[in-house]
Write an enzyme that holds these catalytic residues in place. Structure first.
Site, PDB file in Angstrom:
ATOM      1  N   SER A 154       0.814  -1.220   0.000  1.00  0.00           N
ATOM      2  CA  SER A 154       0.000   0.000   0.000  1.00  0.00           C
ATOM      3  C   SER A 154       0.850   1.273   0.000  1.00  0.00           C
ATOM      4  O   SER A 154       0.403   2.329  -0.462  1.00  0.00           O
ATOM      5  CB  SER A 154      -0.937   0.010   1.200  1.00  0.00           C
ATOM      6  OG  SER A 154      -0.189  -0.106   2.390  1.00  0.00           O
ATOM      7  N   ASP A 394      -2.117   6.793  11.960  1.00  0.00           N
ATOM      8  CA  ASP A 394      -1.380   5.951  11.015  1.00  0.00           C
ATOM      9  C   ASP A 394      -0.012   6.598  10.793  1.00  0.00           C
ATOM     10  O   ASP A 394       0.089   7.658  10.159  1.00  0.00           O
ATOM     11  CB  ASP A 394      -2.165   5.869   9.705  1.00  0.00           C
ATOM     12  CG  ASP A 394      -1.458   5.033   8.634  1.00  0.00           C
ATOM     13  OD1 ASP A 394      -0.235   4.820   8.748  1.00  0.00           O
ATOM     14  OD2 ASP A 394      -2.137   4.613   7.675  1.00  0.00           O
ATOM     15  N   HIS A 397       1.763   5.121   6.636  1.00  0.00           N
ATOM     16  CA  HIS A 397       1.488   5.706   5.317  1.00  0.00           C
ATOM     17  C   HIS A 397       1.770   7.219   5.321  1.00  0.00           C
ATOM     18  O   HIS A 397       1.876   7.827   6.381  1.00  0.00           O
ATOM     19  CB  HIS A 397       0.029   5.423   4.933  1.00  0.00           C
ATOM     20  CG  HIS A 397      -0.251   3.957   4.780  1.00  0.00           C
ATOM     21  ND1 HIS A 397      -0.809   3.188   5.777  1.00  0.00           N
ATOM     22  CD2 HIS A 397      -0.005   3.128   3.756  1.00  0.00           C
ATOM     23  CE1 HIS A 397      -0.904   1.930   5.362  1.00  0.00           C
ATOM     24  NE2 HIS A 397      -0.423   1.859   4.149  1.00  0.00           N
TER      25      HIS A 397
END
Ligand SMILES: *[C@@H]1O[C@H](CO)[C@@H](O)[C@H](O)[C@H]1NC(C)=O
Ligand SMILES: *[C@@H]1O[C@H](CO)[C@@H](O)[C@H](O)[C@H]1NC(C)=O
Ligand SMILES: *[C@@H]1O[C@H](CO)[C@@H](O)[C@H](O)[C@H]1NC(C)=O
Ligand SMILES: *[C@@H]1O[C@H](CO)[C@@H](O)[C@H](O)[C@H]1NC(C)=O
Ligand SMILES: *[C@@H]1O[C@H](CO)[C@@H](O)[C@H](O)[C@H]1NC(C)=O
Ligand SMILES: *[C@@H]1O[C@H](CO)[C@@H](O)[C@H](O)[C@H]1NC(C)=O
Ligand SMILES: *[C@@H]1O[C@H](CO)[C@@H](O)[C@H](O)[C@H]1NC(C)=O
Length: 426
Positions: A154, A394, A397
C-alpha cells in the site's frame, strides 16, 4: 529538537535489530494493516473503479511545450540519498489534493482536515548535486509507448498515485483515464501511449494476502518459492519498480512454504525474506532483458510509531508532528538486517537493479504521515477516533502531496539519465 538516545539505541539494534524493530512495529501495524479485514475498502485496498473526467488544458500548449532537452541529469557519482530537507513554499508542492483527482482518501490529508500544511513544502536537496525539477512532459516523452509499473504494497500504491498526480496535469481531459483489473490499477495517457500501473503483491512472491481486497496482516502465509501467478502480469513492462517490507515486519516469524503446500512451517522473517527475494531474483534473471527493461527496488519506507525515539520522554507517535527531524536519525522501524539482505541479493544479480535508498531521507520526515487525517474501514476517522491518536494515528502511510513525491523525483532523475538508453529500445 532532541535527538534520540542514539548510542544505547544503536547498541540494542546491533544485538537484535530485527526482533526489536518488529516488536515495536506490532501495535500500529496491526491496527493499520488490519483494517482491511472487514472494511468495505480500506487502507490496503484499491478504491473503487475510477474513470474520471478532468479539467481541460489547451491542447496546443501541452503538445508544443515539450522542449526535448534542458533538464540536467544527476551525475553518476552523486549520491542523491545524502542531503537535507530545505523549506520552499514557492515552488512546492507540485500539485494539491484538490488539483489531482486520482488520490485515494487514505492520503488526502488536507482534504481530510489536517490543520498544518508545512509538511508539503520541504524539498530534498542532495549534498553533492541538484535533483532535476520534475518535468511531466519530459517524463511522458521518455515513457512514450511504454509501461511503468509499480509492484508492491500500500505504500507503493501511494507512490503510484503520486506519480500519476505528478504527470496528470499536463494531459488534457479525455486523454487520460484510470481503470482497475484484479490486482492492478492502470493510469493511461492516451496521446503518449503511456501506462503507469500498480500491481498489488505485498510480499512480491505469492501469498494468501494477494487478493486486492481480502487480506489481513495477521493471517500471513507466504509461498517463498512461487512467483509465477504475479510475474506473468509483469512481463513486458518497460520500467519496473518494486518494494516489499512492512508486511514482513508484523512479527519476527512468519508461516511460509518452500516447496509443497503441505510443508508449511514457521520461518524467521530474515530467512523467509532472503528466500523470497531469491525467487524474485531468479525470475528477473530468466525474464528481464537488460537492454530493453529497467528495474528499480525501493528501500524500506520508515515508520514513526514512537516519539520517544526523537523526543526524550515522549509517549506518543507521529501525531501532531509538523517539522522534519534535523540531524542524524534512524528509527527502530527500519531494519538494517533486511536492508543488508536486499543489498546482498542485488549484488549477486546479473540483471542490473537500481536500489533507491530512500529510507534515510524519509526517516527525517516524522511530520509526513497521514496520522489521524486518513480513513479506516472506508470512512474518515471519527472525531472520537481523532481524539485518540495513540490508538488511531497511522504513522506508516504518507500524506500526498508529500514524501513519495520525492521518491518519484529521484526515480525521474534516474529515468532522465537513461533517456538515451530508453530511446534505443523503441
Ligand atoms: C512562505 O513562507 C514565508 C516565510 O515563512 C512566509 O512569509 C510566506 O507568507 C509564505 N508564503 C506562502 C505562499 O505561504
Ligand atoms: C503502445 O504501448 C504498448 C506498450 O505499453 C506497445 O506494446 C504498443 O506497441 C504501443 N503502440 C503503439 C502504436 O506504438
Ligand atoms: C502459523 O500457523 C499456525 C497454524 O495455523 C498457527 O498456529 C501459528 O500461530 C502461525 N504462526 C505465525 C507466526 O503466524
Ligand atoms: C527452499 O527451496 C529451494 C528450492 O526451491 C531450496 O534450494 C532451498 O534450500 C530451500 N530452503 C529452505 C530453507 O528450505
Ligand atoms: C531465528 O532467529 C533467532 C533469533 O534471532 C535465532 O536465534 C535463530 O538461530 C534463527 N533461526 C534460523 C533458522 O535462522
Ligand atoms: C501539538 O503540539 C503543540 C506544540 O508543538 C501543542 O501546543 C499542542 O497542544 C499539540 N496539540 C495536540 C492536539 O496535542
Ligand atoms: C542506504 O543508505 C543508508 C543511509 O544513508 C546506508 O547506511 C546504507 O548502507 C545504504 N544501503 C545500501 C544497501 O546501500
Amino acid at each position: 529538537m532532541t535527538t534520540p538516545p542514539s548510542s544505547p539505541h544503536r547498541q540494542i539494534l546491533s544485538i537484535s535489530p530485527f526482533a526489536l524493530a518488529s516488536l515495536l512495529l506490532i501495535g500500529a501495524t496491526r491496527l493499520i494493516l488490519e483494517n482491511s479485514k472487514q472494511g468495505r475498502f480500506s487502507l490496503l485496498q484499491f478504491p473503487p473503479d475510477e474513470i474520471l473526467p478532468l479539467e481541460i488544458e489547451e491542447q496546443s500548449s501541452w503538445a508544443s511545450n515539450f522542449s526535448g532537452g534542458g533538464s540536467v541529469a544527476v551525475p553518476d557519482d552523486c549520491n542523491v540519498f545524502d542531503g537535507k530537507w530545505v523549506y520552499d513554499n514557492t515552488s512546492y508542492p507540485l500539485y494539491t489534493d484538490e488539483s489531482c483527482p486520482y488520490l485515494s482518501p487514505q492520503v488526502t490529508c488536507q482534504k481530510n482536515g489536517r490543520p498544518d500544511s508545512l509538511y508539503q513544502n520541504w524539498v530534498w536537496k542532495p549534498s553533492e548535486c541538484e535533483l532535476p525539477r520534475f518535468d511531466a512532459l519530459k517524463l511522458l516523452e521518455i515513457l512514450r509507448n511504454k509501461r511503468l509499473m509499480f509492484i508492491g504494497d500500500s505504500i507503493h500504491r501511494s507512490q503510484h498515485q503520486s506519480m500519476v498526480c505528478l504527470v496528470q496535469s499536463v494531459i488534457p481531459d479525455g486523454k487520460k483515464s484510470v481503470h482497475r483489473k484484479p490486482s492492478m490499477k492502470i493510469f493511461r495517457a492516451e496521446e503518449f501511449n503511456v501506462s503507469i500501473e500498480f500491481y498489488w503483491a505485498p510480499f512480491l512472491v505469492e501469498s494468501i494476502s494477494d487478493h486486492a481486497k481480502k487480506h489481513s496482516v495477521q493471517e500471513r502465509l507466504v509461498k517463498l518459492d512461487s512467483i509465477a501467478k504475479h510475474s506473468r502480469h509483469w512481463e513486458g513492462a518497460d520500467v519496473l519498480v518494486f518494494n516489499s517490507y512492512v508486511w514482513w515486519m508484523y512479527k519476527p516469524i512468519i508461516n511460509a512454504t518452500n516447496g509443497t503446500d503441505s510443508d508449511m512451517q514457521e520461518y524467521n522473517v530474515t530467512t523467509a525474506y532472503r528466500l523470497a527475494l531469491r525467487t524474485w531474483a531468479n525470475w528477473l534473471e530468466t525474464s528481464i532483458d537488460g537492454r530493453k527493461q529497467r528495474v528499480f527496488f525501493m528501500s524500506s519506507s520508515p515508520t514513526h510509531l514512537w516519539n520517544w525515539e526523537w523526543k526524550a520522554g515522549g509517549l506518543g507517535n507521529c501525531f501532531n508532528e509538523s517539522d522534519p527531524i534535523q540531524g542524524p536519525y534512524w528509527g527502530t522501524g527500519s531494519s538494517h538486517e533486511i536492508m543488508g539482505i536486499l543489498h546482498d541479493i542485488l549484488q549477486e544479480l546479473k540483471v542490473e537493479v537500481t536500489f533507491l535508498n530512500i529510507t534515510q531521507l524519509s526517516e527525517f520526515r516524522k511530520d509526513g504521515h497521514t496520522s489521524v487525517y486518513t480513513e479506516r474501514k472506508g470512512n474518515l476517522l471519527t472525531s472520537e477516533e481523532r481524539a485518540d491518536p495513540n490508538t488511531y494515528a497511522d504513522c506508516i502511510h504518507w500524506c500526498l502531496p508529500g514524501i513519495p513525491d520525492t521518491w518519484n523525483q529521484i526515480l525521474y532523475a534516474h529515468l532522465l539519465a537513461d533517456y538515451g538508453f530508453l530511446q534505443m529500445s523503441i
